[in-house]
Design an enzyme around this catalytic site. Structure first.
Site, short mmCIF file in Angstrom:
data_model
loop_
_atom_site.label_atom_id
_atom_site.label_comp_id
_atom_site.label_asym_id
_atom_site.label_seq_id
_atom_site.Cartn_x
_atom_site.Cartn_y
_atom_site.Cartn_z
N THR A 73 51.07 40.57 30.03
CA THR A 73 51.50 41.52 30.67
C THR A 73 49.90 41.00 31.38
O THR A 73 49.78 41.10 33.03
CB THR A 73 51.73 42.89 30.75
OG1 THR A 73 53.17 42.79 30.05
CG2 THR A 73 52.35 43.74 32.00
N TYR A 79 58.98 41.65 36.42
CA TYR A 79 57.26 40.84 36.93
C TYR A 79 57.64 39.97 35.59
O TYR A 79 58.80 39.42 34.92
CB TYR A 79 56.33 42.07 36.27
CG TYR A 79 56.10 41.93 34.83
CD1 TYR A 79 56.71 43.15 33.94
CD2 TYR A 79 54.67 41.30 34.11
CE1 TYR A 79 56.54 43.49 33.55
CE2 TYR A 79 55.28 41.78 32.91
CZ TYR A 79 56.00 42.93 32.27
OH TYR A 79 55.26 42.91 30.48
N THR A 131 51.23 42.45 24.60
CA THR A 131 51.34 44.08 23.39
C THR A 131 52.52 43.76 23.02
O THR A 131 52.29 43.87 22.04
CB THR A 131 52.09 44.99 24.24
OG1 THR A 131 52.62 45.14 24.81
CG2 THR A 131 50.16 44.90 25.24
N ASP A 132 53.49 42.78 22.96
CA ASP A 132 54.07 42.89 22.06
C ASP A 132 54.39 42.85 20.65
O ASP A 132 54.18 42.59 19.63
CB ASP A 132 55.50 41.95 22.81
CG ASP A 132 55.84 42.51 23.44
OD1 ASP A 132 56.48 44.03 24.89
OD2 ASP A 132 57.54 42.03 24.25
N LYS A 144 52.62 48.71 18.02
CA LYS A 144 52.64 48.95 19.59
C LYS A 144 53.84 50.39 19.24
O LYS A 144 54.79 50.02 18.87
CB LYS A 144 53.40 47.95 19.78
CG LYS A 144 53.96 48.32 21.18
CD LYS A 144 53.98 46.65 21.94
CE LYS A 144 54.60 47.52 23.21
NZ LYS A 144 54.62 46.67 24.18
N GLU A 149 61.53 55.03 -5.35
CA GLU A 149 62.94 54.92 -6.16
C GLU A 149 63.56 53.29 -6.27
O GLU A 149 64.37 53.68 -7.58
CB GLU A 149 64.20 55.16 -5.22
CG GLU A 149 64.48 57.06 -4.56
CD GLU A 149 64.83 57.32 -3.34
OE1 GLU A 149 66.09 57.21 -4.05
OE2 GLU A 149 64.73 57.46 -2.54
N1 ASP Z 1 56.14 41.56 26.86
C1 ASP Z 1 55.34 41.72 27.63
C2 ASP Z 1 53.99 40.49 26.25
O1 ASP Z 1 54.05 40.41 24.93
C3 ASP Z 1 54.44 43.03 26.90
C4 ASP Z 1 52.87 42.80 27.75
O2 ASP Z 1 52.32 42.11 27.72
O3 ASP Z 1 52.67 43.73 27.02
O4 ASP Z 1 53.40 39.89 26.66
#
Ligand code: ASP
Length: 355
Positions: free
Chosen positions: A39, A52, A118-119, A191, A312
């Site tokens: 992103t 986007y 971020t994913d 995340k 367990e």
């Molecule tokens: N889908 C995006 C990615 O991981 C989300 C992000 O970058 O925040 O590339």
């Protein structure tokens, strides 16, 4: 005559100024930014809409969009990939490890920043934490809002990531993630939110520091073996063994494990319920797979807390491995690296307790 001496004075002055400017550049640390998309490199049609596409902007334009970033370091950008990190792959991980190791082995590179979606950023950070052979700073960053959004968070995240990578005090912290003014250790970061900017958290261990407009404050050192203390290497490696994840739930289907084994998985991570638990039928399928040489790791779908070796489930008796503090996706990364060689149960379990 007077005019000539004025001209030559001017030329001499300009020369001195440029020598001083060059000398200052040489004093700045040399940082390379490896871009992979996400992103932070995303673009949308509207600055206030949520739609986007990731991975649209190239690294040179990203650097140029950050005010004063070149005052922190001599910067070079390289475009390694340009994807949303939902499309991150083992191939890009191996390319990244190779390039980071090459760069950091030279005197000319003081640190590396990686821009990344971020994913799956926590997985890439953890993979590099185990495979980078240097104690120089390696910092991943990204953003939750695309570059075209109102109050895009990417530029400040990038500025802070470069400031951290350029700071000699950041040596020896393993691979770090910088977002939203916080510094997180690769082993701990998760995340936690699907869209807000405070998405990265280390819910159990806490952030290792903060970076506010480039000013760094460290609180504690990361735990667990990393980088120069890691026994893993991917030098010359072109692929990794297949490891799949099964998501636990009430009345879960045990046949998913058989399907994965048939599809060629060498390891299976179970994102179990609670303390890495699964129903009796799945536990039987897991034991059977373990007997047949598949490494089955019990992790948990619960976001916070470790899985216990003596809970367990009796792992040693059943042949399963306990993930300890690693969430399912990081347990998968460690298992892929661990499966590069044959190991005893004790040795495999040791890795999950040490890394
Ligand atoms: N889908 C995006 C990615 O991981 C989300 C992000 O970058 O925040 O590339």
């Amino acid at each position: 005559m007077k005019q000539i001496s004025f001209k030559s004075t001017l030329v001499a002055l300009l020369l001195i100024v440029s020598i001083i400017a060059n000398a200052q550049d040489k004093k700045l640390p040399n940082i390379v930014i490896l871009a992979t998309g996400g992103t932070i490199a995303g673009a949308g049609a509207s600055s206030t809409g949520s739609a986007y596409t990731s991975g649209q902007v190239k690294i040179e334009a990203m650097i140029d969009a950050v005010p004063n970033i070149r005052t922190l370091a001599n910067l070079k950008g390289e475009q390694l990939a340009n994807v949303g990190s939902q499309d991150m792959s083992v191939k890009v991980w191996l390319d990244l490890a190779k390039r980071v190791n090459e760069l950091l082995a030279t005197k000319e590179c003081d640190g590396v920043v990686i821009t990344h979606g971020t994913d799956t950023q926590e997985e890439t950070a953890y993979f590099l934490n185990l495979t980078v052979k240097s104690d120089k700073p390696v910092v991943l960053t990204g953003s939750m809002r695309p570059s075209t959004a109102l109050s895009a968070d990417g530029p400040l995240n990038m500025y802070n990531a470069v400031a951290l990578a350029a700071n000699p005090a950041a040596k020896g912290y393993g691979v770090m993630v910088v977002m939203n003014d916080e510094i997180h250790a690769a082993k701990d970061v998760k995340k936690m939110y699907s869209t807000p900017v405070q998405t990265f958290q280390s819910p159990q261990e806490g952030m290792i520091g903060t970076v506010i407009f480039g000013d760094i404050l460290f609180f504690h050192k990361p735990h667990g073996r990393n980088t120069i203390n890691s026994e893993f290497s991917v030098a010359g490696v072109t692929s990794l063994p297949r490891v799949d994840i099964v998501y636990g739930c009430a009345d879960m289907s045990p046949d998913l494990i058989d399907i994965m084994v048939k599809a060629g998985a060498k390891g299976i991570v179970i994102a179990g319920v609670g303390d890495g638990n699964m129903n009796a039928a799945t536990l039987e399928a897991a034991k059977k797979a373990a007997k047949n040489g598949i490494t089955v790791v019990r992790a948990t779908r619960v976001p916070i807390g470790a899985v216990l070796v003596k809970g367990e489930v009796n792992d040693k008796e059943f042949g399963t491995i306990c993930s300890d503090e690693l969430n399912p996706q990081k347990a998968r990364v460690l298992l892929m690296l661990a499966l590069q060689k044959q190991r005893s149960w004790d040795d495999m379990q040791r890795l999950f307790l040490e890394y």
